[in-house]
Design an enzyme around this catalytic site. Structure first.
Site, PDB file in Angstrom:
ATOM      1  N   ASP A 204     -29.283  38.035 -32.798  1.00  0.00           N
ATOM      2  CA  ASP A 204     -29.452  39.460 -32.502  1.00  0.00           C
ATOM      3  C   ASP A 204     -29.433  40.318 -33.765  1.00  0.00           C
ATOM      4  O   ASP A 204     -28.765  39.991 -34.751  1.00  0.00           O
ATOM      5  CB  ASP A 204     -28.348  39.943 -31.556  1.00  0.00           C
ATOM      6  CG  ASP A 204     -28.478  39.336 -30.166  1.00  0.00           C
ATOM      7  OD1 ASP A 204     -29.593  38.913 -29.805  1.00  0.00           O
ATOM      8  OD2 ASP A 204     -27.459  39.281 -29.445  1.00  0.00           O
TER       9      ASP A 204
ATOM     10  N   ARG B 100     -27.523  46.274 -26.630  1.00  0.00           N
ATOM     11  CA  ARG B 100     -26.424  46.859 -27.407  1.00  0.00           C
ATOM     12  C   ARG B 100     -27.021  47.798 -28.441  1.00  0.00           C
ATOM     13  O   ARG B 100     -27.464  47.378 -29.501  1.00  0.00           O
ATOM     14  CB  ARG B 100     -25.586  45.763 -28.070  1.00  0.00           C
ATOM     15  CG  ARG B 100     -24.848  44.900 -27.066  1.00  0.00           C
ATOM     16  CD  ARG B 100     -23.874  43.942 -27.723  1.00  0.00           C
ATOM     17  NE  ARG B 100     -23.230  43.092 -26.732  1.00  0.00           N
ATOM     18  CZ  ARG B 100     -23.671  41.901 -26.360  1.00  0.00           C
ATOM     19  NH1 ARG B 100     -24.761  41.398 -26.938  1.00  0.00           N
ATOM     20  NH2 ARG B 100     -23.039  41.199 -25.446  1.00  0.00           N
TER      21      ARG B 100
ATOM     22  N   GLU C 227     -22.945  41.529 -35.423  1.00  0.00           N
ATOM     23  CA  GLU C 227     -22.497  40.234 -34.924  1.00  0.00           C
ATOM     24  C   GLU C 227     -23.592  39.182 -35.092  1.00  0.00           C
ATOM     25  O   GLU C 227     -23.335  38.045 -35.507  1.00  0.00           O
ATOM     26  CB  GLU C 227     -22.098  40.357 -33.448  1.00  0.00           C
ATOM     27  CG  GLU C 227     -21.077  39.352 -32.983  1.00  0.00           C
ATOM     28  CD  GLU C 227     -19.697  39.554 -33.595  1.00  0.00           C
ATOM     29  OE1 GLU C 227     -18.975  38.553 -33.744  1.00  0.00           O
ATOM     30  OE2 GLU C 227     -19.360  40.694 -33.955  1.00  0.00           O
TER      31      GLU C 227
ATOM     32  N   HIS D   4     -32.501  50.184 -33.539  1.00  0.00           N
ATOM     33  CA  HIS D   4     -32.911  49.749 -32.214  1.00  0.00           C
ATOM     34  C   HIS D   4     -33.507  50.914 -31.444  1.00  0.00           C
ATOM     35  O   HIS D   4     -33.296  52.073 -31.771  1.00  0.00           O
ATOM     36  CB  HIS D   4     -31.716  49.212 -31.418  1.00  0.00           C
ATOM     37  CG  HIS D   4     -31.149  47.948 -31.970  1.00  0.00           C
ATOM     38  ND1 HIS D   4     -29.810  47.651 -31.905  1.00  0.00           N
ATOM     39  CD2 HIS D   4     -31.732  46.911 -32.596  1.00  0.00           C
ATOM     40  CE1 HIS D   4     -29.602  46.477 -32.469  1.00  0.00           C
ATOM     41  NE2 HIS D   4     -30.739  46.020 -32.898  1.00  0.00           N
TER      42      HIS D   4
ATOM     43  N   GLU E  72     -28.928  32.565 -30.271  1.00  0.00           N
ATOM     44  CA  GLU E  72     -27.543  32.393 -29.815  1.00  0.00           C
ATOM     45  C   GLU E  72     -27.421  31.667 -28.487  1.00  0.00           C
ATOM     46  O   GLU E  72     -26.477  30.913 -28.277  1.00  0.00           O
ATOM     47  CB  GLU E  72     -26.833  33.760 -29.638  1.00  0.00           C
ATOM     48  CG  GLU E  72     -26.683  34.567 -30.873  1.00  0.00           C
ATOM     49  CD  GLU E  72     -27.749  35.645 -30.934  1.00  0.00           C
ATOM     50  OE1 GLU E  72     -27.448  36.713 -31.451  1.00  0.00           O
ATOM     51  OE2 GLU E  72     -28.870  35.411 -30.468  1.00  0.00           O
TER      52      GLU E  72
ATOM     53  N   ASP F 273     -27.898  42.896 -34.969  1.00  0.00           N
ATOM     54  CA  ASP F 273     -26.751  43.781 -35.142  1.00  0.00           C
ATOM     55  C   ASP F 273     -25.732  43.066 -36.023  1.00  0.00           C
ATOM     56  O   ASP F 273     -25.996  41.973 -36.522  1.00  0.00           O
ATOM     57  CB  ASP F 273     -26.146  44.199 -33.791  1.00  0.00           C
ATOM     58  CG  ASP F 273     -25.717  43.011 -32.945  1.00  0.00           C
ATOM     59  OD1 ASP F 273     -25.665  41.875 -33.470  1.00  0.00           O
ATOM     60  OD2 ASP F 273     -25.431  43.205 -31.751  1.00  0.00           O
TER      61      ASP F 273
ATOM     62  N   TYR G 228     -33.202  45.093 -26.243  1.00  0.00           N
ATOM     63  CA  TYR G 228     -31.832  44.730 -26.602  1.00  0.00           C
ATOM     64  C   TYR G 228     -30.841  45.732 -26.019  1.00  0.00           C
ATOM     65  O   TYR G 228     -31.041  46.951 -26.119  1.00  0.00           O
ATOM     66  CB  TYR G 228     -31.698  44.659 -28.121  1.00  0.00           C
ATOM     67  CG  TYR G 228     -30.400  44.052 -28.582  1.00  0.00           C
ATOM     68  CD1 TYR G 228     -29.993  42.807 -28.132  1.00  0.00           C
ATOM     69  CD2 TYR G 228     -29.573  44.726 -29.475  1.00  0.00           C
ATOM     70  CE1 TYR G 228     -28.801  42.240 -28.545  1.00  0.00           C
ATOM     71  CE2 TYR G 228     -28.382  44.164 -29.916  1.00  0.00           C
ATOM     72  CZ  TYR G 228     -28.005  42.922 -29.439  1.00  0.00           C
ATOM     73  OH  TYR G 228     -26.824  42.358 -29.857  1.00  0.00           O
TER      74      TYR G 228
END
Length: 849
Positions: A96, A320, A100, A365, A9, A98, A318
């Site tokens: 990532d 989040r 998103e 995670h 990203e 997740d 990570y």
């Protein structure tokens, strides 16, 4: 020779990974999403503009199919990615891990349409070993996670685009509603309502200083075996809630102090117990934001910005995550560091496990921890990062290491001492102490508190060695008065905790929600406290009365839970969205025009302050140009920095009766309209006519000259000011109109696109055509020879590394690092603004784009 292409990203993440892989791979970034729903009507492709659903960009009649577009800003990025892909032997989508990130990977695959093998590459830390592991164990895109993200995106679009226009029509333009932001705003408003309804209660007690070998303090707890009332015994309206307590007033307390003078206390009981305190779990996203708020005074946005950079540069895992678990590698690294730095006594026999996750936790995670199989110490990292990142890494490192250390152990003791006063009453005092014999994890970490005045649970409070029956000397006694306090306003840290308790929102959204409710004008900061605006009161009231489900805590939490079920494949998104939108009590029915006619804007935007001594009702209203007070025919603006709970009857009358406030100067002969002198955000001004209820037409206004004041401006002067902008005449050479205007930079004249500063405001009314023509014939001069000096220097910004200064600008004071500008908000004082607050304002501006 073609090479595998890896897309992540962010450029920073790409640089870090490229440094590990060398020349065998091409690593690049998409710079976030490359495709999304259109943000404005102009972005909607022409072939869809006639569709009934085009405004939403979601085809609600055909399975809630979203209309995705590549925005103008992303077209060059997509073009470059396609060029790189043409020369690639394989494509690794390394966004990532997740929802998103999974959605970004899917959009990349859909838009780039690769003809080479495509793999999904996931990792939760950016280290050489983690990247190698991810390359060796790729997977396919997880369609369930993509569906879950898309369902959230569609849901939020429907909510925002259907409900926000209601606010525009019934409250004021440019407001927004959101699935989580509206609930967060309601939480802040409800707390302010509690503060408004709160009534203070007074009570007294006695505090004493006593001595046996050394001095110690104790507080009166009972008189004649009846407990003395404290703040917790009063209701929010100031009434006592228990019958088994005695409420002391000032006279009672002072009489008792006199009666106890010269007496000796006897220790009546000593209750000693072993003290054990277990370490805190490692950080997850919400607890990191809360603790960074407490200890570092960081906003949620500032915390997540620093955490993002630490992650992308390979320093932490990570950021989040809902998990508090640590991998075997992390446990081994922490245990090794504990032994090395603190000794074997601080290391438990086996690793501590914190496997519990919060409700709705998504991917597998770890907790947020230092990256790698050997943790870098804070002093090593601080030499490689900026100040914000260094302070946050220090916090994460300490919390992680402390989570694997032994318990703190000690002894806590409760002591009661008493005597009989000279008036025959029995008085008993109490105190408590704590001694920590073995600090355990406290050697590395002590948690912060929301309340800076609170006594931290982990602090020692030593007492002298006391035994039952001991005689204790009275050193001093003092009667102390107290008042109950209203419930504290939320801070960003405590609001994040409250949202998490309710199950509303997810870790990845908390920081953006904190920024959104401030950027939209619903909430402003007074210090670190979140204060709702009067606009927030109107918006929340409207939603509660007419869209109760949309701000209901249980309903919103159930939506979050359902969306989590979609991500696991246990719920089909399309039927769920259909029920939400088209159901009997669904969104579509709620915003139907006939329902909206029931909403009276005047009722929604009015709040009764109360009735004054002359039996006049005072009402606060939210107007198109800001909140104001009304008392019969009298009106006055409400200061922007006045919290709603401080708008008392007395304060309202003070504002309404202020001589420098709005006043009627008379009637304009030409129009028959009332001429008013008013005080506004940008200074005093004249207004022609009242604002008509429901009208969008703005009255004509004109600023007062600097030589004038509201107290002495006359009707004649006001009528002259309303002639500005004034047409001076036509330039005979080109027939262009020359106009005199008063702007925020001062008076000037304009002809077409050419404008010239003039020295005197009075010249706006008196300048002749010849004088104006002479000015335009002169060479154009810049206003001033150099930029105004900054009002204050605030140090280097932790993100950009550039010096931050406070300046006075066209729209008021602002802070800048030369690249990013952040306007001061309601509640910010240019005289007292701190560097941390300046850095926070700049980060909020960056987050808005």
């Amino acid at each position: 020779m073609s090479k595998p292409l890896i897309i992540v990203e962010s450029p920073a993440k790409a640089r870090t990974i490229a440094s590990f892989l060398g020349s065998d791979y091409v690593v690049t970034s998409s710079v976030g999403h490359i495709r999304d729903l259109p943000s404005k009507a102009a972005d909607i492709p022409a072939k869809y503009k006639g569709e009934s659903w085009a405004r939403l960009a979601v085809d609600v009649d055909n399975g809630f199919e979203p209309l995705y577009i590549v925005s103008k800003e992303k077209r060059e990025t997509v073009k470059e990615l396609k060029r790189l892909l043409d020369d690639a032997s394989a494509l690794y989508l390394a966004t990532d891990e997740d929802r998103e990130g999974e959605a970004i990977a899917w959009h990349l695959s859909e838009v780039l349409k690769p003809k080479v093998p495509v793999q999904r590459m996931v990792f939760h830390e950016i280290t050489p070993s983690a990247i190698a592991e991810a390359l060796n164990n790729p997977r396919q895109i997880d369609d369930k996670l993509v569906d879950a993200q898309e369902a959230r995106r569609v849901l939020d679009r429907l909510y925002g685009y259907e409900v926000s226009p209601v606010l525009w029509r019934k409250v004021k333009p440019k407001l927004s509603a959101g699935r989580v932001q509206s609930v967060a705003t309601r939480i802040v408003v409800e707390r302010e309502r509690e503060r408004i309804a709160f009534r203070t209660a007074s009570y007294w007690d006695v505090e004493g200083e006593f001595s046996k070998d050394e001095n110690f303090g104790a507080k009166l707890v009972s008189v004649d075996q009846t407990r003395v009332a404290s703040g917790k015994d009063f209701s929010s309206v100031g009434e006592i809630t228990r019958k088994d307590v005695v409420v002391l007033n000032e006279e009672d307390a002072n009489t008792l102090v006199t009666a106890l003078a010269g007496t000796t206390m006897t220790v009546r009981s000593v209750d000693a117990k072993p003290y054990t305190r277990k370490p805190y779990a490692p950080f997850r996203t919400s607890t990191l934001q809360q603790e960074a708020g407490h200890k570092l005074r960081f906003s949620s946005a500032r915390t997540m910005s620093a955490a993002q950079r630490l992650y992308e540069n390979g320093f932490i895992t990570y950021m989040r995550t809902d998990s508090t678990s640590l991998s075997e590698t992390a446990l081994a690294a922490a245990r090794s560091q504990i032994t090395e730095m603190y000794g074997a006594d601080y290391l438990p026999d086996k690793p501590r496990q914190y496997a519990k996750k919060v409700k709705g936790a998504q991917e597998a995670h770890e907790a947020i921890r230092p990256a790698g199989d050997s943790f870098k110490t804070p002093d090593v990292v601080s030499a490689q990062v900026n100040d914000d990142e260094a302070r946050l890494y220090d916090l994460i490192w300490k919390r992680t290491v402390a989570s694997q250390m032994n318990d703190a152990r000690g002894e806590s003791v409760q002591v009661r001492l008493g005597t009989t006063a000279t008036d025959g009453r029995d008085a008993e005092f109490a105190t408590s102490g704590k001694v920590i014999h073995f600090p355990g994890f406290l050697r590395a970490y002590v948690e912060g508190s929301d309340d800076p005045d609170a006594e931290l649970d982990d602090q020692e409070r030593p007492l002298p060695n006391l035994s039952e029956g001991d005689e204790v000397a009275v050193v001093s006694l003092e009667a102390k008065g107290h008042e109950t306090k209203p419930p504290a306003r939320y801070t960003e840290a405590s609001l994040v905790r409250r949202l998490e308790e309710l199950g509303v929102g997810r870790p990845s959204t908390y920081a953006s929600i904190m920024s959104t409710i401030q950027n939209r004008g619903y909430v402003w900061k007074k210090g670190s406290a979140l204060v709702p605006s009067f606009t927030a009161f109107a918006t929340v009231g409207l939603l509660e009365d007419h869209f109760p489900n949309l701000v209901d805590y249980a309903f919103t939490a159930k939506m979050e839970s359902d969306l989590d079920e979609i991500s696991t494949g246990n719920e089909d998104p399309k039927p769920w969205l259909h029920k939400f939108y088209f159901g009997e009590t669904g969104l579509k029915a709620s915003v139907a025009d006939d329902r909206l006619e029931e909403i009276d804007p005047r009722v929604v935007n009015s709040f009764t302050v109360g009735t004054d001594d002359l039996d006049r009702e005072i009402v606060a209203r939210v107007g198109q140009y800001g909140p104001y007070l009304q008392r019969g025919e009298d009106r006055a603006s409400i200061p922007e920095d006045l919290p709603p709970d401080e708008l008392t009857i007395e304060r309202a009358n003070e504002l309404l009766d202020a001589p420098s406030g709005d006043k009627i100067l008379g009637t304009d002969i030409e129009t028959g309209l009332t001429v008013l002198a008013r005080s506004g955000r940008y200074g005093p001004y004249i207004q022609l006519g009242e604002i008509e209820e429901g009208s969008k037409k703005k009255p004509q206004t004109a600023s007062l000259f600097k030589s004038m004041s509201l107290d002495d401006v006359t009707l004649e002067q006001a009528v002259e000011l309303l002639k500005i902008p004034r047409v001076i005449g036509l330039d005979p050479e080109d027939d262009q109109e020359i106009t005199a205007l008063n702007g925020r930079y001062g008076p000037y004249i304009k002809k077409g696109s050419d404008s010239r500063t003039i020295e005197s405001e009075e010249a706006l009314l008196t300048m002749t055509l010849d004088e104006a023509l002479a000015i335009f014939k002169e060479p154009k001069r810049r206003r001033g020879q150099q930029a105004a000096a900054p009002l204050k220097e605030l140090g280097d910004d932790p993100v950009s590394g550039k010096p931050v200064v406070l300046k006075n600008g066209r729209f008021g004071p602002y802070v800048t690092d030369g690249t990013t500008n952040g306007s001061l908000r309601k509640g910010d004082d240019p005289e007292t603004i701190t560097p941390d607050r300046a850095f926070e304002l700049l980060q909020m501006r960056r987050d808005r784009g």
